[in-house]
Design an enzyme around this catalytic site. Structure first.
Site, PDB file in Angstrom:
ATOM      1  N   GLU A 163       0.956  -1.017   0.032  1.00 32.90           N
ATOM      2  CA  GLU A 163       0.116  -0.254  -0.061  1.00 32.90           C
ATOM      3  C   GLU A 163       0.962   1.257   0.026  1.00 32.90           C
ATOM      4  O   GLU A 163       0.515   2.046   0.920  1.00 32.90           O
ATOM      5  CB  GLU A 163      -0.887  -0.118   1.366  1.00 32.90           C
ATOM      6  CG  GLU A 163      -1.855  -1.149   1.429  1.00 32.90           C
ATOM      7  CD  GLU A 163      -2.711  -1.365   2.236  1.00 32.90           C
ATOM      8  OE1 GLU A 163      -2.852  -0.269   3.423  1.00 32.90           O
ATOM      9  OE2 GLU A 163      -3.646  -2.081   2.327  1.00 32.90           O
ATOM     10  N   GLU A 282      -6.065 -10.556  -1.028  1.00 31.68           N
ATOM     11  CA  GLU A 282      -6.948 -10.465   0.055  1.00 31.68           C
ATOM     12  C   GLU A 282      -8.566 -10.176  -0.220  1.00 31.68           C
ATOM     13  O   GLU A 282      -9.138  -9.184   0.074  1.00 31.68           O
ATOM     14  CB  GLU A 282      -6.609  -9.106   0.793  1.00 31.68           C
ATOM     15  CG  GLU A 282      -5.049  -9.155   1.153  1.00 31.68           C
ATOM     16  CD  GLU A 282      -4.680  -7.717   1.928  1.00 31.68           C
ATOM     17  OE1 GLU A 282      -5.357  -7.117   2.308  1.00 31.68           O
ATOM     18  OE2 GLU A 282      -3.674  -7.751   1.913  1.00 31.68           O
ATOM     19  N   SER A 636     -47.805 -32.589 -10.308  1.00 27.24           N
ATOM     20  CA  SER A 636     -46.957 -32.107  -8.957  1.00 27.24           C
ATOM     21  C   SER A 636     -48.320 -32.192  -7.824  1.00 27.24           C
ATOM     22  O   SER A 636     -48.714 -33.337  -7.529  1.00 27.24           O
ATOM     23  CB  SER A 636     -46.591 -30.696  -8.913  1.00 27.24           C
ATOM     24  OG  SER A 636     -45.752 -30.450  -7.822  1.00 27.24           O
TER      25      SER A 636
HETATM   26  C1  XIL Z   1      -6.154  -6.165   8.321  1.00 25.85           C
HETATM   27  C2  XIL Z   1      -6.249  -7.390   9.401  1.00 25.85           C
HETATM   28  O1  XIL Z   1      -7.328  -8.218   8.869  1.00 25.85           O
HETATM   29  C3  XIL Z   1      -6.977  -6.714  10.829  1.00 25.85           C
HETATM   30  O2  XIL Z   1      -7.164  -7.801  11.593  1.00 25.85           O
HETATM   31  C4  XIL Z   1      -6.113  -5.628  11.043  1.00 25.85           C
HETATM   32  O3  XIL Z   1      -6.776  -4.976  12.273  1.00 25.85           O
HETATM   33  C5  XIL Z   1      -5.840  -4.641   9.969  1.00 25.85           C
HETATM   34  O4  XIL Z   1      -5.313  -5.233   8.839  1.00 25.85           O
HETATM   35  N1  XIL Z   1      -5.004  -4.503   3.715  1.00 25.85           N
HETATM   36  C6  XIL Z   1      -3.977  -5.506   4.154  1.00 25.85           C
HETATM   37  C7  XIL Z   1      -4.171  -6.347   5.282  1.00 25.85           C
HETATM   38  O5  XIL Z   1      -2.917  -5.657   3.495  1.00 25.85           O
HETATM   39  O6  XIL Z   1      -2.898  -6.707   5.932  1.00 25.85           O
HETATM   40  C8  XIL Z   1      -5.122  -5.801   6.302  1.00 25.85           C
HETATM   41  O7  XIL Z   1      -5.367  -6.794   7.349  1.00 25.85           O
HETATM   42  C9  XIL Z   1      -6.533  -5.430   5.350  1.00 25.85           C
HETATM   43  C10 XIL Z   1      -6.103  -4.468   4.462  1.00 25.85           C
END
Ligand code: XIL
Length: 733
Positions: A163, A282, A636
């Site tokens: 990010e 994700e 039916s």
């Molecule tokens: C999230 C986790 O799922 C949460 O438990 C935590 O509080 C915050 O981070 N992008 C990412 C992940 O790269 O690491 C993030 O995960 C969600 C968004």
């Protein structure tokens, strides 16, 4: 005896009404291969895990069955594993790694450098003063080397930098109190200290530590036009400068409305220009309109998800995976962000994942898993024509020569439009707004031939399609569509033959305290004076078939969508049958709600039929009013009525027909002389074995029984049109 019929009835009912079979009987959507196996020729399937997921045997089972890639949800993030200088939290991080080692599952290492959940101590010295970038790099290098060396044996890919790029929608931004044109980069501490050099450094450190692992730049909202281009430009620049970036991670925090397929493909195709590895790192699908990777989202109220929301989610998962499969040349992994809705970082009320809050697989799982690879590349033939049942002047719905149906609905402010016609247990065809703001969509594949009821679900409300006529089914006037069938001539209007007619008969029913209606088919020539045996002019009297509709339907169903009158005309014109009367009455079935099916005895209808309707018919029409000129058949639930009534009152009807309505067993009838002919039929997608066995048993026991298995059809009207066509030819012989 009574008890037996009753149990048989309930069982028959369960098997003849497919929708009902699901009621109260939970479906195990996880039955079948694991996702990882279903996708073995495409990409690995991953899941982000927390400590509970790898401690509970039931959850472990799910992980082992479904996934062949694991990401630690939080445990490996710099802020978690390395919160202070010299302080390492390897506990959970090691547990996850060991779990994967023991189970032969490879990992994605997430993540080595990120603005969030980061080891912020790296930016300051012991006194809290900012450090120079060289110090930061030294610390980052040590961090990356330590983590990578500890786990690289079990890791195949690293999210090295997470990010680093700025989001869309910010042409200007405040930097140190000044408004400046927005930078393509996120204004993180990393960036402010080092510029984009920190990205290059992180990748170099990772490569030093792991010469063979796949090094990924990971980000969210890659499908947004601006962000896609910023990521593209950054990665290209880095790669051109020799930075070892192997691939791009598209996080995939999407929702049930977004992204559009074109938008997703645009991003994949753009990234393909510079990398040959893409991971969907994700994936989750929110049930609201939010998306992206930042921690700004609403967890929503605690409430169950409306069924149409589930359909939208299933459809979105199906669309996304179809695109992922199409791009399997670059997409090497798809990872779900969390195991279940219970674990989801978005909160359980977003219901974003294929496993629910109780770790039960949802239909989404089945839809993702049981894809039809052949259908992935199928493009419908563009020979769509208006459905013959359309309202005057309406072009849509359309049907093509292969049986695909296409819909178009004008609902400019709607958020979602679903046509209830779907394939393979899908909740329907989800329409999308086209470039003109009109909702359009085509079924995923060819529909079964014949007539189908359907409706629209617009933002959760049920409506009819203004394009087509309405037909009574499901206790309401539904929209209808007709898919051409190979044998459609037998129910087609023919101009060159004589036609009978259908009359409406209204009669007072004392038992129900209401006027009731029946539709009566009278063959051509009915009422004409003809020369009788002794040379005298007389009117012909006819046998009568009482023909019942199914649950949710009424006395209009057989004459209209069943095309009973047309079928009779054609049979008579072709000399296949001698003319007879068909009475199609309302069978009271709609007064029975599901859930009280066990109480369904057809006793009310028996009274109406035999004590009230039959005398009216025999009085008003030229009938032959005796058992051997009277048949009872139904589809039916009408078949269930037929079975119950014929067994209780064998003296009334001489010919019996069950159309997708269960079967007779010889020992239920006991006496082959009480019935001249038994017909049993169903679609080959229903319970053909049951019908075949029953007909064989009946024949072996000396009954004149005949079966029909309708090809390529289910519990729908083409099955019953075919049954009527076949059965009529053996009645009153
Ligand atoms: C999230 C986790 O799922 C949460 O438990 C935590 O509080 C915050 O981070 N992008 C990412 C992940 O790269 O690491 C993030 O995960 C969600 C968004």
């Amino acid at each position: 005896m009574k008890k037996r019929i009753f149990t048989g009835l309930v069982l028959a009912c369960m098997s003849i009404l497919p929708t009902m079979a699901q009621w109260g009987r939970p479906v195990d959507y996880s039955a079948g291969p694991g996702l990882k196996d279903a996708y073995k020729d495409y990409f690995t399937i991953g899941v982000a895990v927390n400590k509970h997921n790898i401690s509970d045997p039931a959850q472990i089972e799910i992980i082992k069955k479904q996934f062949n890639s694991v990401t630690a949800e939080n445990a490996w993030k710099p802020g978690e594993i390395h919160p202070k200088e010299g302080v390492w939290n390897f506990g959970l991080a090691d547990s996850i790694a060991n779990f994967c080692r023991e189970n032969g599952i490879k990992m994605r290492g997430h993540c080595l450098c990120w603005h969030s959940q980061f080891a912020d101590w790296m930016f300051t010295d012991k006194k809290g003063k900012p450090v120079k970038k060289e110090v930061f790099y030294e610390r980052l290098r040590e961090h990356i080397h330590t983590v990578v060396n500890r786990y690289k044996d079990v890791v195949y890919a690293w999210d090295v930098v997470n990010e680093a790029m700025a989001d869309d929608g910010r042409p200007f931004e405040f930097v140190d109190g000044k408004m400046v044109p927005a930078s393509p980069y996120r204004q993180s501490r990393h960036f402010k200290l080092c510029g984009d050099e920190f990205i290059a450094k992180a990748f170099e450190f990772a490569r030093e530590a792991d010469p063979t692992g796949v090094l990924i730049y990971n980000d969210y909202s890659c499908v947004d036009n601006g962000k896609r281009e910023r990521i593209y430009t950054m990665v290209k620049k880095m790669k051109d400068a020799g930075v070892p970036i192997d691939g791009i991670g598209m996080q995939g925090h999407y929702n049930i409305y977004f992204p559009e397929e074109e938008q997703l493909e645009k991003a994949i195709n753009r990234f393909k220009e510079i990398v040959n590895i893409i991971h969907i790192t994700e994936l989750d699908l929110r049930t609201n309109t939010e998306s992206g990777g930042q921690l700004m989202f609403s967890r929503g109220e605690a409430k169950p998800q409306a069924p149409y929301i589930g359909t939208l989610q299933e459809d979105q998962y199906a669309r996304l995976f179809k695109i992922f499969r199409k791009h399997k040349d670059v997409i090497k992994n798809v990872t779900f962000w969390n195991l279940s809705d219970k674990d989801s970082w978005l909160g359980v009320n977003n219901h974003p994942l294929p496993f629910d809050e109780n770790f039960k697989a949802k239909r989404s799982l089945q839809i993702i898993r049981d894809f039809d690879a052949a259908a992935d590349n199928r493009v419908p033939k563009e020979d769509f024509v208006p459905n013959p049942m359309n309202q005057p002047g309406q072009e849509y719905p359309m049907v093509n020569s292969e049986g695909f149906a296409r819909f178009r609905v004008v609902a400019p402010d709607a958020k979602s439009v679903i046509v209830s016609l779907g394939l393979g247990g899908r909740g329907g065809t989800v329409l999308r707004k086209d470039k003109d703001g009109v909702w359009t969509g085509t079924t995923e594949g060819p529909m079964d031939p014949g007539f189908h009821y359907y409706h629209l679900t617009i933002d959760g409300g049920v409506f009819n399609d203004p394009g087509t006529h309405n037909y009574f089914g499901s206790c309401r006037w539904e929209s209808g569509i007709e898919i051409p069938a190979p044998d459609q001539d037998f129910y087609a209007w023919r101009k060159d033959i004589p036609h009978g007619n259908i009359q409406q008969v209204n009669f007072w029913s004392e038992s129900t305290g209401k006027m009731q209606t029946a539709n009566v088919y009278l063959p051509d020539g009915y009422g004409k004076l003809v020369k009788g045996k002794n040379g005298k002019l007389e009117q012909t009297r006819y046998p009568v078939l009482y023909l019942q509709h199914g649950w949710g339907e009424n006395e209009t169903s057989w004459p209209v969508q069943g095309k009973a009158g047309i079928i009779m005309d054609n049979l008579i014109a072709d000399g296949k049958i001698k003319p007879f009367i068909v009475v199609m009455a309302y069978g009271l079935t709609n007064d029975f709600k599901f859930g009280t099916i066990g109480k369904f005895t057809a006793e009310e209808f028996e009274k109406l039929l035999i004590d009230e309707l039959m005398p009216v018919i025999d009085k008003q029409f030229l009938t032959k009013p005796d058992k051997w000129n009277r048949a009872l058949a139904g589809l039916s639930m009408g078949g269930m009525e037929t079975k119950l009534i014929t067994l209780r009152r064998p003296e009334v009807f001489g010919y019996w027909g069950l159309l997708s309505g269960g079967q007779y067993a010889p020992d239920e009838i006991k006496d082959p002389t009480v019935v001249k002919y038994i017909f049993e039929g169903c679609g080959d997608k229903e319970n053909p074995d049951g019908i075949n066995k029953s007909v064989a048993d009946l024949k072996a026991a000396g009954y004149n029984a005949e079966g029909l298995i309708s090809e390529g059809t289910a519990h729908e009207f083409l099955t019953w049109r075919r049954c009527l066509y076949q059965m009529a030819q053996s009645l009153f012989k």
